[in-house]
Design a protein around this motif. Structure first.
Motif, mmCIF file in Angstrom:
data_model
loop_
_atom_site.group_PDB
_atom_site.id
_atom_site.type_symbol
_atom_site.label_atom_id
_atom_site.label_comp_id
_atom_site.label_asym_id
_atom_site.label_seq_id
_atom_site.Cartn_x
_atom_site.Cartn_y
_atom_site.Cartn_z
ATOM 1 N N UNK B 31 2.945 1.324 -1.827
ATOM 2 C CA UNK B 31 1.717 0.949 -2.550
ATOM 3 C C UNK B 31 1.635 1.604 -3.924
ATOM 4 N N UNK B 32 0.928 0.942 -4.854
ATOM 5 C CA UNK B 32 0.625 1.641 -6.111
ATOM 6 C C UNK B 32 -0.144 2.922 -5.793
ATOM 7 N N UNK B 33 0.074 3.949 -6.576
ATOM 8 C CA UNK B 33 -0.400 5.266 -6.192
ATOM 9 C C UNK B 33 -1.902 5.348 -5.958
ATOM 10 N N UNK B 34 -2.690 4.593 -6.751
ATOM 11 C CA UNK B 34 -4.146 4.704 -6.591
ATOM 12 C C UNK B 34 -4.608 4.120 -5.259
ATOM 13 N N UNK B 35 -3.739 3.330 -4.579
ATOM 14 C CA UNK B 35 -4.123 2.782 -3.268
ATOM 15 C C UNK B 35 -3.786 3.722 -2.108
ATOM 16 N N UNK B 36 -3.058 4.802 -2.392
ATOM 17 C CA UNK B 36 -2.750 5.775 -1.345
ATOM 18 C C UNK B 36 -3.947 6.727 -1.231
ATOM 19 N N UNK B 37 -4.876 6.392 -0.321
ATOM 20 C CA UNK B 37 -6.067 7.212 -0.135
ATOM 21 C C UNK B 37 -6.012 7.835 1.255
ATOM 22 N N UNK B 38 -6.854 8.828 1.487
ATOM 23 C CA UNK B 38 -6.921 9.429 2.825
ATOM 24 C C UNK B 38 -7.321 8.358 3.851
ATOM 25 N N UNK B 39 -8.220 7.445 3.469
ATOM 26 C CA UNK B 39 -8.621 6.353 4.363
ATOM 27 C C UNK B 39 -7.405 5.506 4.754
ATOM 28 N N UNK B 40 -6.593 5.138 3.744
ATOM 29 C CA UNK B 40 -5.437 4.282 4.014
ATOM 30 C C UNK B 40 -4.421 4.996 4.899
ATOM 31 N N UNK B 41 -4.244 6.283 4.664
ATOM 32 C CA UNK B 41 -3.294 7.056 5.483
ATOM 33 C C UNK B 41 -3.791 7.107 6.930
ATOM 34 N N UNK B 42 -5.092 7.362 7.096
ATOM 35 C CA UNK B 42 -5.665 7.437 8.447
ATOM 36 C C UNK B 42 -5.483 6.103 9.175
ATOM 37 N N UNK B 43 -5.764 4.998 8.489
ATOM 38 C CA UNK B 43 -5.634 3.675 9.107
ATOM 39 C C UNK B 43 -4.196 3.425 9.534
ATOM 40 N N UNK B 44 -3.237 3.745 8.650
ATOM 41 C CA UNK B 44 -1.829 3.508 8.967
ATOM 42 C C UNK B 44 -1.359 4.389 10.124
ATOM 43 N N UNK B 45 -1.857 5.614 10.173
ATOM 44 C CA UNK B 45 -1.419 6.548 11.223
ATOM 45 C C UNK B 45 -2.159 6.314 12.540
ATOM 46 N N UNK B 46 -3.221 5.483 12.482
ATOM 47 C CA UNK B 46 -3.996 5.239 13.702
ATOM 48 C C UNK B 46 -4.825 6.442 14.123
ATOM 49 N N UNK B 47 -5.309 7.210 13.160
ATOM 50 C CA UNK B 47 -6.186 8.346 13.472
ATOM 51 C C UNK B 47 -7.466 8.213 12.644
ATOM 52 N N UNK B 48 -8.446 9.027 12.971
ATOM 53 C CA UNK B 48 -9.667 9.027 12.170
ATOM 54 C C UNK B 48 -9.466 9.863 10.907
ATOM 55 N N UNK B 49 -10.253 9.546 9.859
ATOM 56 C CA UNK B 49 -10.176 10.288 8.597
ATOM 57 C C UNK B 49 -10.402 11.782 8.843
ATOM 58 N N UNK B 50 -11.332 12.088 9.767
ATOM 59 C CA UNK B 50 -11.654 13.497 10.016
ATOM 60 C C UNK B 50 -10.473 14.271 10.598
ATOM 61 N N UNK B 51 -9.599 13.574 11.330
ATOM 62 C CA UNK B 51 -8.394 14.225 11.869
ATOM 63 C C UNK B 51 -7.532 14.740 10.716
#
Lengths: 203, 203
Positions: B31-51
């Protein structure tokens, strides 16, 4: 008929351009980088966001323009002379002068933050990186290479040296040390880079 | 009593850590760098943002951890041997091998994007820059300096050379050329950096 496109209009446009660029420089110097947004620049400059977007496509582009304008103003103060490097006839003396000045410039907090902001943008934007090369880096490199060529003619530098490589070996360590804050940029360090470069490309 | 803090819990925690780091590396590569957010990482990893936020304070910290894990995995594959540089007895040969490999590594798109992402973060975050120096740059630099010291003892390098300066003169031009995309990173370029560095710090 309105004279919206006449001299008054041009002056207004130029005033608004200058206000936007000044606001950008101020914000970059004052705020953490993620707070420097097009909205914040518009608010500080007293213009609408659309006034900025009509002229520049992105925050990167405004920041680049702000830096470019600084360097254009510096040129204008020098009576529109193109950039040249000092030439006392002694390459080592001249390069030490230039490298010490460069180290000082990078240590200036206002300049530091503007260049750091620009670097953040060009690292992730190949088009901006190309524009940076063409408009800022290359003209400076050409001035530096002119000085190196005169040193080659004077027998102070290997006549076969690749001058792009000489410039990289001279400047890149200082740039990296500044970018990664890995060690201080002292005058002694500036001198040692000149000395190692001259040994590497001795005649 | 629940065994939430027992071995199962530790394994689950480690699995979730690995999933988050893998998701980070994938997203940075795709992804373009500005799309790499903590939300996107959490969604891809299948965990909650708080994790993610329970373990890392910011996106910068997760990206840094992802890169660090890559380098730890590489160490583990080498049977936990510390990093060492090749030592055939000929410094020029060994450095050319290392510099050509470095140029190739930077030209690898997946690695390119991860290191570019990390650089974006450390340019604007002095604390992360210090952590980068301590955990990634310094251990590698120490391995490189060990090889340079053995070359000093073998009379292939100036015994008075400042080895930090030698490393900067050798690596910084390649780093800057890569970061600014100012010219290609070829094997010939890697060789020319080794040659100019060895001339600069000849015995």
């Amino acid at each position: 008929m309105s004279n919206e496109k006449g001299p008054d209009h041009s002056r207004r446009k130029e005033r608004s351009r200058q206000a936007i660029l000044a606001a950008t420089r101020e914000l970059v110097a004052e705020e953490p980088y993620e707070k420097v947004t097009v909205e914040a620049i518009a608010a500080r400059a007293g213009v609408g966001k659309q006034t900025i977007y009509r002229r520049w496509p992105s925050k990167s582009a405004v920041i680049f323009a702000a830096l470019l304008a600084l360097s254009e103003n510096a040129d204008r103060q020098n009576d529109e002379q193109p950039v040249t490097l000092p030439d006392t006839g002694d390459l080592e003396t001249d390069l030490k002068l230039v490298m010490r000045a460069t180290a000082e410039e990078f240590a200036d907090p206002a300049f530091d933050r503007l260049i750091r902001a620009l670097n953040t943008e060009i690292v992730n934007d190949a088009a901006l990186a190309a524009e940076y090369q063409e408009k800022l880096a290359r003209p400076l490199d050409e001035a530096k290479k002119a000085r190196l060529r005169s040193a080659q003619e004077a027998g102070q530098l290997n006549p076969d040296a690749d001058l792009d490589l000489v410039l990289e070996v001279l400047y890149a360590p200082l740039f990296q040390r500044w970018l990664h804050r890995s060690a201080p940029l002292t005058a002694a360090y500036a001198d040692s880079l000149v000395e190692s470069t001259l040994r590497a490309f001795a005649p």
